[in-house]
Structure formats: structure tokens, C-alpha cells
Design an enzyme around this catalytic site. Structure first.
Site, short mmCIF file in Angstrom:
data_model
loop_
_atom_site.label_atom_id
_atom_site.label_comp_id
_atom_site.label_asym_id
_atom_site.label_seq_id
_atom_site.Cartn_x
_atom_site.Cartn_y
_atom_site.Cartn_z
N LEU A 152 -5.61 5.76 -6.98
CA LEU A 152 -7.00 5.75 -6.49
C LEU A 152 -7.17 4.81 -5.31
O LEU A 152 -8.00 5.02 -4.44
CB LEU A 152 -7.94 5.28 -7.61
CG LEU A 152 -8.16 6.22 -8.78
CD1 LEU A 152 -8.85 5.49 -9.93
CD2 LEU A 152 -9.00 7.41 -8.33
N GLY A 153 -6.40 3.72 -5.32
CA GLY A 153 -6.53 2.76 -4.23
C GLY A 153 -5.66 1.56 -4.50
O GLY A 153 -5.00 1.47 -5.54
N ARG A 154 -5.66 0.64 -3.54
CA ARG A 154 -4.91 -0.60 -3.75
C ARG A 154 -5.76 -1.79 -3.35
O ARG A 154 -6.55 -1.71 -2.42
CB ARG A 154 -3.57 -0.58 -3.02
CG ARG A 154 -3.62 -0.27 -1.55
CD ARG A 154 -2.23 -0.15 -0.96
NE ARG A 154 -1.68 1.19 -1.16
CZ ARG A 154 -0.45 1.43 -1.58
NH1 ARG A 154 0.37 0.45 -1.84
NH2 ARG A 154 -0.02 2.68 -1.71
N GLY A 155 -5.60 -2.87 -4.09
CA GLY A 155 -6.33 -4.10 -3.78
C GLY A 155 -5.35 -5.24 -3.66
O GLY A 155 -4.14 -5.03 -3.66
N SER A 156 -5.87 -6.46 -3.58
CA SER A 156 -4.99 -7.61 -3.37
C SER A 156 -4.11 -7.87 -4.60
O SER A 156 -3.05 -8.45 -4.50
CB SER A 156 -5.83 -8.85 -3.06
OG SER A 156 -6.88 -8.93 -3.97
N HIS A 157 -4.54 -7.40 -5.79
CA HIS A 157 -3.77 -7.65 -7.02
C HIS A 157 -2.68 -6.61 -7.25
O HIS A 157 -1.73 -6.86 -7.98
CB HIS A 157 -4.72 -7.60 -8.22
CG HIS A 157 -5.30 -6.23 -8.38
ND1 HIS A 157 -4.65 -5.26 -9.07
CD2 HIS A 157 -6.40 -5.68 -7.84
CE1 HIS A 157 -5.37 -4.15 -8.97
NE2 HIS A 157 -6.42 -4.38 -8.22
N GLY A 158 -2.88 -5.41 -6.69
CA GLY A 158 -1.93 -4.33 -6.98
C GLY A 158 -2.57 -2.97 -6.80
O GLY A 158 -3.42 -2.79 -5.93
N VAL A 198 -4.40 0.80 -8.24
CA VAL A 198 -5.35 1.33 -9.22
C VAL A 198 -5.08 2.83 -9.37
O VAL A 198 -5.01 3.57 -8.38
CB VAL A 198 -6.81 1.11 -8.76
CG1 VAL A 198 -7.79 1.57 -9.84
CG2 VAL A 198 -7.07 -0.35 -8.41
N ASP A 254 -16.88 -12.57 -5.07
CA ASP A 254 -16.38 -11.56 -4.12
C ASP A 254 -17.34 -10.36 -4.05
O ASP A 254 -16.91 -9.21 -4.09
CB ASP A 254 -14.97 -11.14 -4.54
CG ASP A 254 -14.17 -10.58 -3.37
OD1 ASP A 254 -14.60 -10.75 -2.20
OD2 ASP A 254 -13.11 -9.97 -3.61
N1 ATP Z 1 -12.86 1.67 -11.89
C1 ATP Z 1 -12.47 2.37 -10.82
N2 ATP Z 1 -12.70 3.70 -10.75
C2 ATP Z 1 -12.32 4.40 -9.65
N3 ATP Z 1 -11.71 3.86 -8.57
C3 ATP Z 1 -11.46 2.53 -8.59
C4 ATP Z 1 -11.82 1.72 -9.70
N4 ATP Z 1 -11.47 0.45 -9.43
C5 ATP Z 1 -10.92 0.47 -8.21
N5 ATP Z 1 -10.90 1.71 -7.68
C6 ATP Z 1 -10.37 2.13 -6.39
O1 ATP Z 1 -9.25 1.34 -6.08
C7 ATP Z 1 -9.48 0.60 -4.89
C8 ATP Z 1 -8.87 -0.79 -5.05
O2 ATP Z 1 -9.68 -1.50 -5.96
P1 ATP Z 1 -9.48 -3.03 -6.27
O3 ATP Z 1 -10.62 -3.49 -7.08
O4 ATP Z 1 -8.15 -3.20 -6.84
O5 ATP Z 1 -9.37 -3.70 -4.85
P2 ATP Z 1 -10.44 -3.95 -3.68
O6 ATP Z 1 -11.68 -4.52 -4.26
O7 ATP Z 1 -10.61 -2.72 -2.86
O8 ATP Z 1 -9.66 -5.02 -2.82
P3 ATP Z 1 -9.44 -6.58 -3.15
O9 ATP Z 1 -8.84 -6.68 -4.51
O10 ATP Z 1 -8.52 -6.98 -2.08
O11 ATP Z 1 -10.79 -7.21 -3.07
C9 ATP Z 1 -10.98 0.60 -4.69
O12 ATP Z 1 -11.33 0.47 -3.34
C10 ATP Z 1 -11.37 1.93 -5.28
O13 ATP Z 1 -11.19 2.94 -4.30
#
Ligand code: ATP
Length: 362
Positions: free
Chosen positions: A43-49, A51, A159
Site C-alpha cells: 500500500l505504501g512505505r513510511g519511515s518505519h518500513g 505497509v 506528526d
Molecule cells: N491503515 C492503512 N490503510 C491503508 N493504507 C495505509 C494504512 N496505513 C498506511 N497506509 C499507506 O501506507 C503509506 C505509508 O504509511 P506510513 O504510516 O507507514 O508512513 P507515512 O506516514 O506515509 O510516512 P512516515 O512514516 O515517514 O511519516 C501511507 O501513505 C498510506 O498510503
């Protein structure tokens, strides 16, 4: 920490004694649910890893947060479990369970949000949201932050940003990503955690651990509200000035409220609503944090403005169907008067100064 002792389908009591069910999954369960963490489920990636979208055995759609290997930020997911295991609200992306991989690292199972993020809605959607929808998303986000601040002990998200507001299947805003969140208890962790957040949303007062306060989130929410109002990103090098706050606040101070509204959609027709929403945002980003409103005040104010906007929406072409109620005109006037006096009280202005030209101290 409650989650460490939790077994499958265990219950943890929150401060207000509503039990939260947190399920412990085996790693294999999550492998199965995500087709072995296949790219097609990403679905996506964030700073932790990363999703992933996953389907549990019971058929429920969920999102699984998996730490990157090697981990970029070692404590984010553990912290998220710790915070979310004591909170549960329809305005948050709630924790459903967790698992542990072979290296002892936690994976999170959270509610699946099927309609992307508020960032996508504002900045990548070819059809930008209309004003009533924006006001509703702002109000829902404000209520989510208020929920954190009013929990016992209060939780500071640290955040707040449009990318961390997810949109559920009913198109409601839910606050997610608690990787940086901190519980406000006077302990070593709170006093030793260095400031963190996202550029463009960071409170300039938050420079050392002891500067952290709920007003740190209020500042970031103010930036988010300016983003919602204007359709501009919090920080965009293509704009001059790049920061939404540096651009919007001088305009609001001069009383040029209409200039800060996103030109892609009709602004609220009612000049009072246009002014008040901009003023709420300006108050949230005040440099003196003691003078910023609490999230409770912000949510109440946006709630009142939402009502005012709906009633005016009886003749407002930009209003959405479900916001329009059948209100008899004399009653509508009475309600409007009540809302206006509540707003004046919240915004700290004497009723006699209820004119666009009065009090512009942010
Ligand atoms: N519960 C969820 N349902 C659907 N998609 C999600 C969910 N959580 C995260 N995502 C998707 O995964 C992406 C990464 O989410 P995540 O919370 O890990 O990082 P982020 O907030 O985008 O970045 P950072 O952790 O660097 O602040 C999101 O932008 C979103 O597109």
C-alpha cells in the site's frame, strides 16, 4: 506495557475502562494474509518500513505494517503498539493486533483505510474536494487530535500532517501513524526524547524535549488547516514563499481572507465562515504557544462553523447533499445567532465587535 502480556483476543482496559481487543497473530498468519508480503499487496512505505493490504482468515481487510530490514527507526512500531493499545476511537486508525518476526521485531495489524490519505485528497486528486467536505475532514481531524489530548494521560501525536490522516470507506478522516507519539507522563522517556516531526509542520517552539506540549500538535494542526483551506502543500519549493504559513498569515493579518482559499473550488459563500476558519488556523500557528487555542476549542469552533456553513448551504451551491437539513427560517436564524455567539465566545471577541474589520490579533 499492556501489549506484551496480551494473548490472542486479549482485552486491555483503557483509562475510561472500555476494553480494547488486541489480537496476537503468528508471523505465518500475516504471511498468508499478504501473499507472503507480495509487492502486489504493497500500500505504501513510511519511515518505519512497508505497509501491506491483507485479508485475515475471517475475511476482514486490514493493513499490516512491517518494519524495514535493517530497521530505519528502531522504535517506531513498538511505540505505535504501546500507544494504540490504550486508545480506541472511530476517529483513529485503530490497532487490531500484532505479530513478531524471527528477529523479534513487531509487525502491526491496523484497520484498513480504503480511500487513501488527506494528502492525496488535497494534492493528487484530479477533482479537489469541495468546501463542505474540507470543513468536515478538518473537523474530524481536530476531533481525533482532541481525543488524544483528552485521554488520560494525554497523548501528543507529534506528526500531525495530511499524509497521516487516512480516509476510511465512509470517506471519514482518521488519524494514523503513531510512531512518534508520546504519552504525557513525567518519565525519563518523555524528558529524553529529542524533538521530531515533519518539516513544514514542526512547531518552532519545540526545540528541546521539555518544550513538548499539546500545543505542539495544535501548531501542526494549524498548518494542516491552512493546507485544507488553500490546497497548498505545507512546504512546496515551487511556491514563493515555500511555507504555507509564511504565505497565508500575512494575508490573514491584512484581512484578505478570500485570497487564502483554494481557487480550484468555490470558497464558503458566507464571509463570516471564510474569516473564522482562517482565523482559527492563524490562532493555531501563533508563535506564542500559550496563546494558541486548545484542540478542544478548535474542534468546538470548527463544529460551530460547520453548522453555520450547513445552514447557509441552504442557498449555497457548493454544499453537499447530506449537509443540507430542512430548517424553518425563523429557527434557522435563531440557531445561527446561537452559533455566532458561541463562536465569538470561543474566539475571544466581544459580540459588539462582530465585524470583518475588527480584532486581527493572531
Ligand atoms: N491503515 C492503512 N490503510 C491503508 N493504507 C495505509 C494504512 N496505513 C498506511 N497506509 C499507506 O501506507 C503509506 C505509508 O504509511 P506510513 O504510516 O507507514 O508512513 P507515512 O506516514 O506515509 O510516512 P512516515 O512514516 O515517514 O511519516 C501511507 O501513505 C498510506 O498510503
Amino acid at each position: 506495557m499492556g501489549y506484551l502480556s496480551c494473548k490472542t483476543d486479549s482485552s486491555i482496559s483503557t483509562a475510561d475502562s472500555h476494553p480494547i481487543k488486541i489480537q496476537e497473530f503468528t508471523y505465518k498468519d500475516l504471511q498468508l494474509a499478504t501473499a507472503n508480503f507480495s509487492d502486489s499487496k504493497l500500500l505504501g512505505r513510511g519511515s518505519h518500513g512497508l505497509v501491506y493490504k491483507a485479508v485475515l482468515r475471517c475475511g476482514r481487510l486490514v493493513a499490516v505494517k512491517k518494519p524495514s530490514a535493517p530497521p530505519l527507526s528502531p522504535n517506531d512500531l513498538d511505540n505505535e503498539i504501546d500507544i494504540l493499545s490504550t486508545l480506541h476511537s472511530p476517529c483513529l486508525v485503530n490497532l487490531l493486533g500484532f505479530s513478531t518476526n524471527a528477529h523479534g521485531r513487531r509487525l502491526l495489524v491496523v484497520e484498513f483505510m480504503s480511500n487513501g490519505t488527506l494528502y492525496d485528497v488535497l494534492h493528487t486528486n484530479p477533482r479537489p474536494p469541495n468546501w463542505p467536505r474540507r470543513l468536515r475532514l478538518a473537523l474530524q481531524t481536530a476531533r481525533a487530535v482532541e481525543t488524544l489530548h483528552s485521554s488520560s494521560p494525554p497523548v501528543i501525536h507529534r506528526d500531525i500532517k495530511s499524509a497521516n490522516v487516512l480516509i476510511d470507506r465512509n470517506l471519514n478522516a482518521r488519524l494514523g501513524d503513531f510512531g512518534l507519539a508520546l504519552r504525557c507522563v513525567d518519565d525519563y522517556r518523555l524528558r529524553s526524547t529529542p524533538p521530531a516531526g515533519t518539516m513544514g509542520y514542526l512547531d518552532p517552539c519545540y526545540v528541546t524535549p521539555d518544550n513538548l506540549s499539546t500545543k505542539t500538535d495544535v501548531f501542526s494542526f494549524g498548518i494542516l488547516l491552512l493546507e485544507i483551506i488553500s490546497g497548498r502543500k505545507a512546504l512546496d519549493m515551487a511556491n514563493s514563499p515555500p511555507s504555507v504559513v509564511d504565505w497565508a498569515i500575512p494575508l490573514i493579518r491584512k484581512g484578505k481572507f478570500s485570497s487564502v482559499y483554494d481557487p480550484r473550488v468555490p470558497a464558503p459563500r458566507d464571509a463570516r465562515v471564510r474569516k473564522m476558519v482562517a482565523v482559527v488556523a492563524a490562532k493555531c500557528v501563533r508563535s506564542c504557544r500559550e496563546r494558541r487555542p486548545s484542540m478542544k476549542e478548535v474542534a468546538r469552533c470548527l463544529g460551530e462553523l460547520s453548522k453555520l456553513n450547513s445552514w447557509n448551504g441552504l442557498s449555497n451551491p457548493c454544499i453537499m447533499g447530506e449537509d443540507v437539513g430542512i430548517v424553518e427560517t425563523p429557527l434557522k436564524n435563531q440557531l445561527e445567532l446561537g452559533v455566532r455567539s458561541n463562536l465569538m465566545e470561543l474566539m475571544g471577541s466581544p459580540k459588539s465587535q462582530n465585524r470583518a474589520t475588527t480584532t486581527r490579533r493572531f
